[in-house]
Scaffold this active site. Structure first.
Site, short mmCIF file in Angstrom:
data_model
loop_
_atom_site.label_atom_id
_atom_site.label_comp_id
_atom_site.label_asym_id
_atom_site.label_seq_id
_atom_site.Cartn_x
_atom_site.Cartn_y
_atom_site.Cartn_z
N GLU A 29 -8.30 54.39 53.87
CA GLU A 29 -8.46 55.76 54.37
C GLU A 29 -8.80 56.70 53.22
O GLU A 29 -8.31 56.50 52.10
CB GLU A 29 -7.17 56.23 55.06
N HIS A 75 -6.25 59.43 61.78
CA HIS A 75 -4.85 59.53 61.37
C HIS A 75 -4.23 60.84 61.89
O HIS A 75 -3.73 61.67 61.11
CB HIS A 75 -4.70 59.45 59.85
#
Length: 533
Positions: A265, A283
């Site tokens: 990420e 997220h």
């Protein structure tokens, strides 16, 4: 007149949270831009007793060096990657977070993702926005009556289970620390992981990322899935082998997936991107107004409590004891943690009960803090993010019966702690003390007396008391370049059960452990790690 404590809020916190500081009589400076201005933060931080942050402010060792008056850092949220915790500990600065402020939000996101993938909502929305009317293309499935497999029945997992019952789903759960009593209370059937894979119509993950859980849904595990299953992951990236799952989706083995977290990420690319019936979000698990407000209010209350009364809540680097107690208790807190870490790393099945016995002068210390340290040691095997505050909550959530016993001095030591863990299969115990040099030592394992120095890397073996054990251990380690710093042996009686505990300089590679196991001389060979810093 006593000077008011001063707090700097260097990130975006709600005005309500800032007002809590004011209402509690704290001199607060709200400057959300300063968190991104390293030089300015260094200039002013020395004036403050407390620092309230989110993720933008980076609290480095340089910032801590300049923070001559700083007593507490409060992180509104759970992640503290932006704080140098070892440096803060050395400086004597408490680091707090708010570990339970976003549980409901994350659980609700998992449920929302489950609905989205069940009814193909994102794809259907995009199609309709494009002016198409593809009613027959988007044939979904109901959640009612389906079997939901929950991997991890802790705080967030329990909320998901509760919501799933409201949706009339059948719920099964896999969690090594979930007891039958807790499962009954949650209304779930406790199953093994492979059983869950073969029975669940939907699977949702709610576990931390550890060595044990990394790629827990591997290619091999995917091969055991019930055909047509849908996978939801709003917990941690890396729990699922994304490449293997993408292959299963293309082959039709898996009907759909919904992911909020990814192995890398920010996720600008993933094997799961652009596949049919795969829902992805960036997220967003904790991204609601309520969750952000909750953690902000909590951190303001926690920091105010500490600065005004000395009360410590959700501290990551300090036991809940006074400064006077800490000087005496420090080595004993370390010992309690080591005892817990020993049994935690050796116990794979659900723990039903933990008893902590205190003998001698240690009984006059802060038992609650020592209990918390021991529980944190036990629980860290399953969740490395656990701390002395969250460990008792985690143990309670899993239905573990915690008892404490105190007794006057008996035996050769002025004081010692003995920790006993009970499961359905066995009872395991270990005892330790603190020597006059302030160093914790293990003095008994499974009722066998020993005298073992505790190192960062250790190897534990059990065997029958027969000739050749010492030679086998020494030769195998030596031949493979592993240096033994300390070697401790013990036995119940001649020819009966025996143990060995080796303190080694570095982690022992798995092939070396396999060589020891292949000799047939050992009943158990296990590596252990301890935080001795």
């Amino acid at each position: 007149m006593t000077q008011k404590p001063k707090v700097l809020v260097s990130d975006k916190l709600s005005e309500t949270a800032v007002q809590i500081f004011r209402d509690r009589g704290i001199d607060v400076t709200f400057d959300p831009a300063i968190g991104k201005d390293k030089d300015r933060l260094l200039e002013v931080i020395g004036d403050y007793d407390g620092l309230a942050i989110r993720s933008a402010t980076k609290v480095s060792d340089k910032v801590l060096e300049a923070a001559t008056n700083l007593k507490v850092i409060g992180r509104a949220g759970i992640g503290v990657d932006n704080v140098d915790i070892p440096a803060a500990s050395k400086k004597g600065v408490i680091v707090m977070n708010t570990p339970f402020g976003n549980s409901i939000t994350t659980a609700e996101h998992a449920i929302a993702m489950m609905f989205a993938v069940a009814r193909q909502i994102p794809e259907a929305s995009a199609s309709t926005h494009a002016g198409k009317w593809e009613k027959s293309r988007f044939m979904g499935v109901e959640l009612t009556g389906k079997t939901l497999g929950v991997v991890g029945a802790g705080n967030i997992g329990s909320i998901v289970i509760e919501r799933a019952h409201g949706l009339k789903m059948k719920v099964i759960a896999y969690d090594p620390f979930l007891t039958e009593e807790r499962a009954d209370k949650l209304g779930v059937e406790k199953v093994e992981f492979d059983t869950l894979l073969g029975r669940a119509d939907f699977i949702t993950f709610h576990v931390p990322l550890t060595e044990k859980t990394k790629n827990i849904l591997s290619a091999e595990a995917i091969s055991k899935l019930k055909p047509g299953v849908r996978i939801v992951n709003c917990a941690r990236g890396g729990l699922v082998d994304e490449e293997a799952l993408a292959h299963a989706l293309r082959e039709g083995k898996v009907a759909g997936a919904a992911f909020d977290v990814f192995a890398v990420e920010p996720a600008t690319d993933s094997p799961l991107f652009n596949l049919p019936n795969v829902v992805v979000t960036p997220h967003l698990g904790a991204a609601t107004t309520e969750a952000q407000e909750n953690v902000a209010l909590q951190v303001a209350e926690q920091m105010s409590d500490y600065l005004l009364t000395g009360a410590v809540s959700n501290a990551l680097n300090m036991p809940s004891v006074t400064a006077e107690e800490a000087k005496v208790m420090g080595p004993w807190v370390k010992l309690a943690g080591h005892l817990g870490a020993f049994v935690g790393q050796l116990t794979d099945e659900p723990i039903r009960a933990i008893n902590i016995l205190y003998n001698g002068h240690v009984t006059t210390m802060n038992i609650a803090a020592l209990n918390a340290a021991a529980l944190a040691g036990v629980m860290k095997a399953a969740n490395p993010d656990v701390n002395m505050v969250s460990a008792p909550v985690m143990a309670k959530d899993r239905g573990i019966d915690i008892t404490t016993t105190t007794q006057e001095k008996t035996g050769a030591f002025d004081a010692y702690i003995k920790l006993t863990v009970k499961t359905d299969k066995r009872e395991r115990s270990i005892a330790g003390t603190v020597f006059s040099d302030g160093k914790p030592r293990f003095i008994q394992i499974k009722g066998i007396n020993i005298d073992a120095e505790i190192g960062a890397h250790m190897v534990y073996t059990t065997n029958e008391d027969v000739p050749g054990i010492i030679g086998t251990l020494g030769n195998t380690m030596g031949e493979n370049g592993v240096n033994i710093a300390n070697f401790t042996l013990g036995r119940s009686e001649k020819g009966k059960e025996a143990i060995a505990l080796l303190y080694v300089d570095e982690p022992v590679p798995a092939p070396v452990l396999d060589k020891l196991a292949s000799t047939g001389m050992f009943q158990q060979v296990k590596t252990l790690t301890f935080d001795v810093a």
